[in-house]
Design an enzyme around this catalytic site. Sequence first.
Site, PDB file in Angstrom:
ATOM      1  N   HIS A 242       7.225  17.663 -32.257  1.00  0.00           N
ATOM      2  CA  HIS A 242       7.489  17.051 -30.953  1.00  0.00           C
ATOM      3  C   HIS A 242       5.826  16.559 -31.600  1.00  0.00           C
ATOM      4  O   HIS A 242       5.312  14.921 -31.274  1.00  0.00           O
ATOM      5  CB  HIS A 242       7.430  17.480 -29.588  1.00  0.00           C
ATOM      6  CG  HIS A 242       6.936  16.844 -28.770  1.00  0.00           C
ATOM      7  ND1 HIS A 242       7.778  16.323 -27.737  1.00  0.00           N
ATOM      8  CD2 HIS A 242       5.978  16.244 -28.186  1.00  0.00           C
ATOM      9  CE1 HIS A 242       7.795  14.714 -26.691  1.00  0.00           C
ATOM     10  NE2 HIS A 242       6.696  14.982 -27.209  1.00  0.00           N
ATOM     11  N   GLU A 243       4.878  16.704 -31.264  1.00  0.00           N
ATOM     12  CA  GLU A 243       3.281  16.682 -31.658  1.00  0.00           C
ATOM     13  C   GLU A 243       3.012  16.317 -32.540  1.00  0.00           C
ATOM     14  O   GLU A 243       2.098  14.703 -33.046  1.00  0.00           O
ATOM     15  CB  GLU A 243       2.160  18.124 -31.077  1.00  0.00           C
ATOM     16  CG  GLU A 243       2.657  18.105 -29.938  1.00  0.00           C
ATOM     17  CD  GLU A 243       1.931  17.768 -28.429  1.00  0.00           C
ATOM     18  OE1 GLU A 243       1.746  16.576 -28.888  1.00  0.00           O
ATOM     19  OE2 GLU A 243       2.770  17.415 -27.722  1.00  0.00           O
TER      20      GLU A 243
ATOM     21  N   HIS B  28       6.775   8.565 -26.530  1.00  0.00           N
ATOM     22  CA  HIS B  28       8.133   9.793 -25.246  1.00  0.00           C
ATOM     23  C   HIS B  28       9.218   8.744 -25.397  1.00  0.00           C
ATOM     24  O   HIS B  28       8.875   7.569 -24.638  1.00  0.00           O
ATOM     25  CB  HIS B  28       7.023  10.183 -24.166  1.00  0.00           C
ATOM     26  CG  HIS B  28       6.528  11.512 -24.082  1.00  0.00           C
ATOM     27  ND1 HIS B  28       5.091  11.403 -23.361  1.00  0.00           N
ATOM     28  CD2 HIS B  28       6.426  11.852 -24.852  1.00  0.00           C
ATOM     29  CE1 HIS B  28       4.295  12.182 -23.496  1.00  0.00           C
ATOM     30  NE2 HIS B  28       5.321  13.207 -24.609  1.00  0.00           N
TER      31      HIS B  28
ATOM     32  N   HIS C 123       4.403  12.345 -32.727  1.00  0.00           N
ATOM     33  CA  HIS C 123       3.500  11.940 -31.761  1.00  0.00           C
ATOM     34  C   HIS C 123       2.067  11.070 -32.685  1.00  0.00           C
ATOM     35  O   HIS C 123       2.007  10.008 -32.835  1.00  0.00           O
ATOM     36  CB  HIS C 123       2.140  12.398 -30.522  1.00  0.00           C
ATOM     37  CG  HIS C 123       3.469  12.315 -29.871  1.00  0.00           C
ATOM     38  ND1 HIS C 123       3.853  11.929 -28.819  1.00  0.00           N
ATOM     39  CD2 HIS C 123       3.530  13.281 -28.411  1.00  0.00           C
ATOM     40  CE1 HIS C 123       4.530  11.745 -27.752  1.00  0.00           C
ATOM     41  NE2 HIS C 123       4.108  13.127 -27.555  1.00  0.00           N
TER      42      HIS C 123
END
Length: 709
Positions: free
Chosen positions: A183-184, A193, A187
Site C-alpha cells: 500500500h505504501e 486512496h 502511494h
Amino acid sequence: MLPLTKRFFTIILSFLLFNSLNAQTNRVADHDHSDGACKDICYIQPDSIVKLNVYLPFATEKTAQHLGIRDGLVYYQGDVILGRYNEVATTGRGLGTNGAKWTNSTVRYYINGGFSTAQVNQIVSAANTVASKTDVCFERIYSPSGNYVNVVTGAGCSSYVGMTGGGQALTLASNCGLAATKHEFLHAAGMWHEQSRYDRNSHIVIYYNNITSGLEYNFNTQSNASNYGAYDVNSIMHYNSYAFSKNGQPTILKLNGGTIPYINYMSSGDVATINAMYSTCGGGGGGGNTCSAPSTAQNTTTNIAQTTARLNCSANYTYRQWRYRNSNTSSWTTLNYTTNISYVNVAGLAASSTYYWQSRVWCGNVWSGWSANESFTTSGGSSCSAPSSAQNSTSSITASSATLNCSANYVYRQFRYRSSSTSTWTTLSYTTNQSAQSVSGLSSSTTYYWQSRVWCGNVWSGWSANESFSTTGGGGGGGGGACSAASGLYSYGITSYSCVLDWNNTTNATIYYVYYWNGSSWTYFASSGSSNINVNSLQPSSTYYFLVGAYCGSTFGGYSNYVTVTTASGFTGTTTQTQMAATGIDMELPHESFDIASFDVTDAGIYFEVPDVIPGQGIELDIDAELAVRLAPNPVSSAQAFTINVQAESKDVRLMVTDINGNQLFVNQYELEPGTNNIELMPIGGTGVYFITIQTKDQVITRKLMVLD
C-alpha cells in the site's frame, strides 16, 4: 498496457509536497501503535491535530484542513506525509522540487538499518510484487543517491505520494505487514486512496458518527483529482469498513450495506491505474536505454533427448530468461530468470515433438524484447542402453574415497556401489549434467564393485556391468587410515542473506575447515568443531560455492563434495552484486593432497522451516493469502503417488522436489488457474525425507514429505 478501467491516481502538480528526510541515518521515532494487529493501513496516530491553510495534492488554492502532527511531520488521511510542520505551516506546502512520476518508470528505494532480516525480506517482497504486476520497476539501492524512497522505521505505515525529489521517507512500524507495505509503495509510486474519489458517494456511505473524534479529515474527498475507470471497493488503496472506528462499528459500508474487507492484494484496477500512469520501465518518456533481444546466433539448443533439452543464450548479460511452447499450442511456458548462467534445462517434454523457444535479457533497467523463435524436435524411440565398460572409469582412489565416472552422453546419471563382502548395493542420488560422483567413508584395503545407469528421457537404462576398484591401505597421502574425508555436505535454510551448511560426522575428526570459492581459488572461511555451521552476511541473488575438509588432529582426512548455494532473490532493477564463476573450481584446493578430492555439484533449493508432519495428515500454511500448498497423503509409501494441492494467485508456478542432501530430483513449470489446483506426482521410490518447493513470482513455500516403506 492494460485498459484504463479502474482507479484513481495522482498527477502531482507544482504544489506537490515533499519531505526533507533524505539522510541515510534518519529515523522517525518509534511509538506504540493503537492498531496492534495492523489489519488496515497501520496509520500514524497523531500527537496533536491542527488546522492549517494548505495546498492539498491536486488543489490549486489553499484550503483550511485538519491535519495530524507526529514527530514534526504533517499527516493527511492517516498515512500520507505532506511535509515538515514548519515548512507546511509557513508556506502551505513542503519544500523541494515539484514532480510527479518517477524517472524512467523506476522507483528507487533504500532500506535503512533498524529492520530485522524478515522485515527487509518483506520490504523487498512488497516492491517485487508491485513490479511484477505492473509496468513500474522497483530498484533497491545500497547507497542513497539521486531521487529515492528512504525506507525507515517509524510510528506507523506512511509515505509521500509520487516522486518529490531527493530522498523521501516511507515509514514502516514493526507491525506493518506485507499488504500495508505494498500500500505504501503504491502511494510512493503516485496512487491516492480510493475512497477519496469525488464520486465515492455513489458507491459507499461514510458513517461519521463512528469515526474517532478529530480524525474525520481522513475521509475527505479530492475534488480536483482524476478518476480512472469504475470505483473499486477491492482496491488495496481502499480503507476497509472499520478504518478509524471509535466503537467497533463500521465507518464505511457499501450502498447495499455490505462491508469492505481488509484487502491484501493488488486488484486488476490497481494494476491498470499504475500502467495508465507509467510507460514500461526503461522505455519512453525518460529516455531509457536501448535493449536489444538476443540474436539467432546467440541462441542454440543442445542435449536434446526424448523429454528434455537445454536452451542456451550467449548474450553477455547477468540476467537471462527463456520461454518455450509446443508447436501445437500458442501458450508459452515462461521459466524463472537465471543469474550468470547462460543456459536452462527443460524437462517434461513430449517425445517426437517440435518445440519453439525464445530468450530475453535484462539490460539494467528493462527487459529486452523476446528473441526470434528457435526450434528443436525431441527424439522418439524407446531404446535405452546401459553405459559400456569403456564409458565407466574410477579415479582419485584413496584409503577412504573414490570418484566414479561415466562418460555416457546423458543429462542424468546414477551410480551404485557395494563392498565385495556384501551383496547390498548403496545407490547414490542421480547427478544432473555431471559425469562423476565421489564416494567417501570407504574402508581401507577393500575391494568395491560399482555400476552406472542413465536416464533416456522417459526411462532409466539397465545397470551397467560391474566395475571394480580397491582402496589403498591408508597412512599416506592426504588422508585415509583412521581419518576419513568429510562427506554428505548439503545446504538448507537459505534466505537472501544466510544459509546453514551441514555434513556427515567423520570418524575421529577433531575439526572441520570450511572453504569458499572466491572466483579463482578456494579460500578459508571458518572452522567448526561440529558437523554444521551457520553462514551469514551473504548477498541477495548471489551464488556461492562451499566445501569442507576433515582433520583428525594434524592428519588431513579429505574433502567433501562441494555445494552451490544461490541466495533468495533481492533483485529489483539494476544490481552490482558480483557472482562467483565456477570456472576452475575443481582446481587449486587449499590442502596439498589433491588426489583425494572429488566433487558432485548439487543445485541448492530455497527452504523455509516447516513443521514436522503428523503421520497420516497433510500440512498447510497460508502466506498473505496468495499461495497455499498442501501435500496428501503425508507420510506416503515409497510406491504410492501423491497429490500437491496448490492454491495460488499467480498462474505461473515452479515445482521442485529435492532430497535431504539438496539433490534435485524433479523440477517443472506449471500454468495454473487462479484458485485451487491439484498436481499429481508419481512415486518417489526411495524412503527418507524430501522437500517439495513451490515457487511463484512473489513467494516460495517448501513442504517436508516423509516417504516410508
